[in-house]
Write an enzyme that holds these catalytic residues in place. Structure first.
Site, PDB file in Angstrom:
ATOM      1  N   HIS A  87      -3.762  -1.556 -22.484  1.00  0.00           N
ATOM      2  CA  HIS A  87      -4.737  -0.467 -22.517  1.00  0.00           C
ATOM      3  C   HIS A  87      -6.051  -0.922 -21.895  1.00  0.00           C
ATOM      4  CE1 HIS A  87      -1.971   1.334 -25.472  1.00  0.00           C
ATOM      5  NE2 HIS A  87      -2.560   2.476 -25.156  1.00  0.00           N
ATOM      6  N   LYS A 141     -10.610   0.162 -25.658  1.00  0.00           N
ATOM      7  CA  LYS A 141      -9.782   0.482 -26.824  1.00  0.00           C
ATOM      8  C   LYS A 141     -10.089  -0.494 -27.939  1.00  0.00           C
ATOM      9  CE  LYS A 141      -5.158   1.737 -28.337  1.00  0.00           C
ATOM     10  NZ  LYS A 141      -5.710   2.958 -28.970  1.00  0.00           N
TER      11      LYS A 141
END
Length: 238
Positions: A135, A139
């Site tokens: 990600h 995040k």
């Protein structure tokens, strides 16, 4: 519909664009600078709320939606230790709550593939299961909520695995999850089954936030007028 967006970061703005393209009205855009809009008198102006915030604020936001009698679609991850409490309060107050670790239609189909593959692999003792998720660097939680959902599905179907750890592992009883944070990366999840003979791999790669945003709006459209606790399996009839 009249929608309250709780969390107005990149995800909130993506949801706004999809919702408006479908003819919905955004009545509130709530972020850290407009938290007063979480009060009942303001929230109750919405037909449904969509919540994408932080693990630290999600629980409080959920309860405020319940108090305002506003159906809630929640996509925040990292707070699930409080999910049983949320479910109990939702039922007690006769509210509507839909949580998903990932609203992408593709990911929810991927969940079904993951569950079925784990079933097929359960008797195959020569293979070891592992996972990798990638990600963007903003995040906050690791592993991702999607990765945890995938891991729980695998643990349910693979008796040889008794738990997961957020690292590579040589312990045959643990499912190793490697989390990487790289930009730009909306989200990639890969399940590996490896043996000395061959490997089996399934991967879902998101190209943008649009799939998550469209799924969240679809969930909100579906939830309006309902009472109870739901997931994307209900929305998609999976």
């Amino acid at each position: 519909m009249k929608i309250a967006l709780i969390g107005y970061g990149k995800m909130g703005k993506a949801i706004e664009a999809i919702a408006q393209s479908r003819g919905h009205e955004i009545v509130h855009r709530i972020d850290i600078n407009s938290s007063h809009l979480l009060e009942k008198e303001h929230l109750s102006q919405a037909d449904v709320a969509i919540e994408f915030t932080t693990p630290e604020t999600a629980f409080s936001n959920i309860l405020k939606c319940f108090d305002a009698n506003v159906p809630l679609v929640c996509g925040t991850t990292g707070w699930l230790e409080k999910l049983p409490e949320v479910k109990a309060i939702c039922l007690e107050k006769h509210q509507a709550f839909l949580y998903a670790s990932n609203f992408s239609i593709g990911v929810n189909i991927f969940f079904e593939l993951n569950r079925r593959l784990a079933e097929l692999m359960a008797p195959q003792k020569a293979y070891n299961a592992s996972m990798e998720e990638i990600h963007h660097t903003q995040k906050k939680d690791a592993p991702s909520g999607t990765a945890i959902t995938l891991a729980e599905q695998i643990l349910e179907k693979l008796p040889a695995k008794t738990g997961w750890v957020n690292t590579e592992t040589k312990d045959p009883g643990m499912l190793g999850i490697v989390s990487k944070r790289e930009d730009p990366a909306p989200g990639t999840h890969t399940i590996h089954y490896s043996s000395s003979i061959d490997d089996i791999t399934i991967t879902h790669t998101a190209h943008s936030r649009e799939g998550f945003a469209a799924g969240a709006v679809t969930a909100a459209e579906w939830l309006k007028g309902k009472k109870g606790i739901f997931t994307m399996k209900d929305v998609l009839s999976l």
